[in-house]
Motif scaffolding. Structure first.
Motif, short mmCIF file in Angstrom:
data_model
loop_
_atom_site.label_atom_id
_atom_site.label_comp_id
_atom_site.label_asym_id
_atom_site.label_seq_id
_atom_site.Cartn_x
_atom_site.Cartn_y
_atom_site.Cartn_z
N VAL A 56 64.18 62.09 33.32
CA VAL A 56 64.41 63.11 32.27
C VAL A 56 63.79 64.31 32.66
N GLU A 57 62.46 64.18 33.08
CA GLU A 57 61.56 65.47 33.46
C GLU A 57 62.44 66.42 34.34
N LEU B 139 58.52 72.93 28.73
CA LEU B 139 58.79 71.59 28.38
C LEU B 139 58.03 70.82 27.36
N TYR C 249 59.71 68.53 24.32
CA TYR C 249 59.20 67.26 24.10
C TYR C 249 58.63 67.16 22.31
N LEU D 21 62.55 62.03 24.31
CA LEU D 21 62.68 62.48 25.92
C LEU D 21 61.19 62.41 26.33
N LYS D 22 60.14 62.70 25.70
CA LYS D 22 58.70 62.48 26.17
C LYS D 22 58.54 61.11 26.27
N ARG E 191 60.51 60.30 29.74
CA ARG E 191 60.34 61.54 30.86
C ARG E 191 60.42 60.88 32.22
#
Length: 234
Positions: free
Chosen positions: A94-95, A110, A114, A120-121, A124
């Motif tokens: 994801v990251e 970023l 998040y 998503l965090k 990640r």
């Protein structure tokens, strides 16, 4: 006016798909493109970003005509499309998906992504292919924001998603709208559209046949029935 589309005509081969589409998006405004399948909604988005080059007409962005420019040049100007297929890189985390698109000058970094998309965090370090459909949509939107867009175009962002995830994405899009982002939304879910949009356009057979404010559209049962075959109260 942030974006003005003036009488664009676009073709797939010999098929004349867009037949003089015109629309406007002001700074900070959310507009929807509505219509039945095959009306030309996705083709309009593709024509704006240069994936499909209009044969005639203008796409004016902050006063400059983008029609005929390469799609990467249009994207660099700040016109960004999140396509229906999302385009997530499944083998990247994801990251990595997010940072590969990052531009230093973007207002969206970023930590901002998040904050709006806490899922998503949490995910990640997971690969893009390990995400649910809703999480992949969040990732696609988040990645687009990191490219420093001035106009964000979303093609069917909640299609096929569970109602609880739809609600989550709508809440996230409201946060994005609140920052002053201009958004063009193609979506079949009218409840989502009327929660988010300031104005609506309806396309039929490659032409704009109706436009109205959100309040005007909500009150116009005849237009919803005639052009979309639905009624919000149904």
């Amino acid at each position: 006016m942030m974006l003005s589309v003036e009488q664009i005509h676009s073709y797939y081969g010999k098929s004349h798909i867009l037949q003089g589409v015109s629309l406007n998006v002001a700074e900070g405004e959310v507009v929807t493109l509505l219509g039945r399948n095959g009306a030309g909604k996705t083709t309009t988005l593709k024509s704006i970003v240069g994936v499909l080059r209009p044969a005639l007409g203008k796409v004016l962005f902050q006063g400059d005509n983008l029609a005929g420019l390469a799609s990467y040049k249009i994207a660099a100007r700040g016109v960004c499309l999140v396509p229906e297929h999302r385009g997530v890189f499944k083998l990247l985390t994801v990251e990595e998906n997010l940072t590969m698109a990052a531009r230093r000058e973007s207002a969206w970094q970023l930590q901002d992504i998040y904050r709006i998309f806490p899922r998503l965090k949490e995910r990640r370090k997971n690969g893009g292919g390990q995400l649910s459909g809703g999480e992949q949509q969040m990732l696609a939107i988040g990645r687009a924001l990191m490219t420093h867009p001035k106009v964000l175009m979303l093609d069917e962002p909640v299609e096929g998603l569970a109602p609880v995830i739809v609600d989550e994405i709508v809440a996230q899009l409201k946060q994005i709208k609140a920052t002053g982002m201009s958004i063009i939304l193609v979506e079949q879910n009218l409840e989502v559209c009327t929660q988010l949009a300031d104005r609506h356009y309806i396309l039929e057979q490659g032409s704009v046949v109706y436009s109205a404010s959100n309040a005007g559209f909500l009150a116009d049962d005849n237009a919803k029935d005639r052009y979309l075959g639905v009624n919000l109260a149904a």
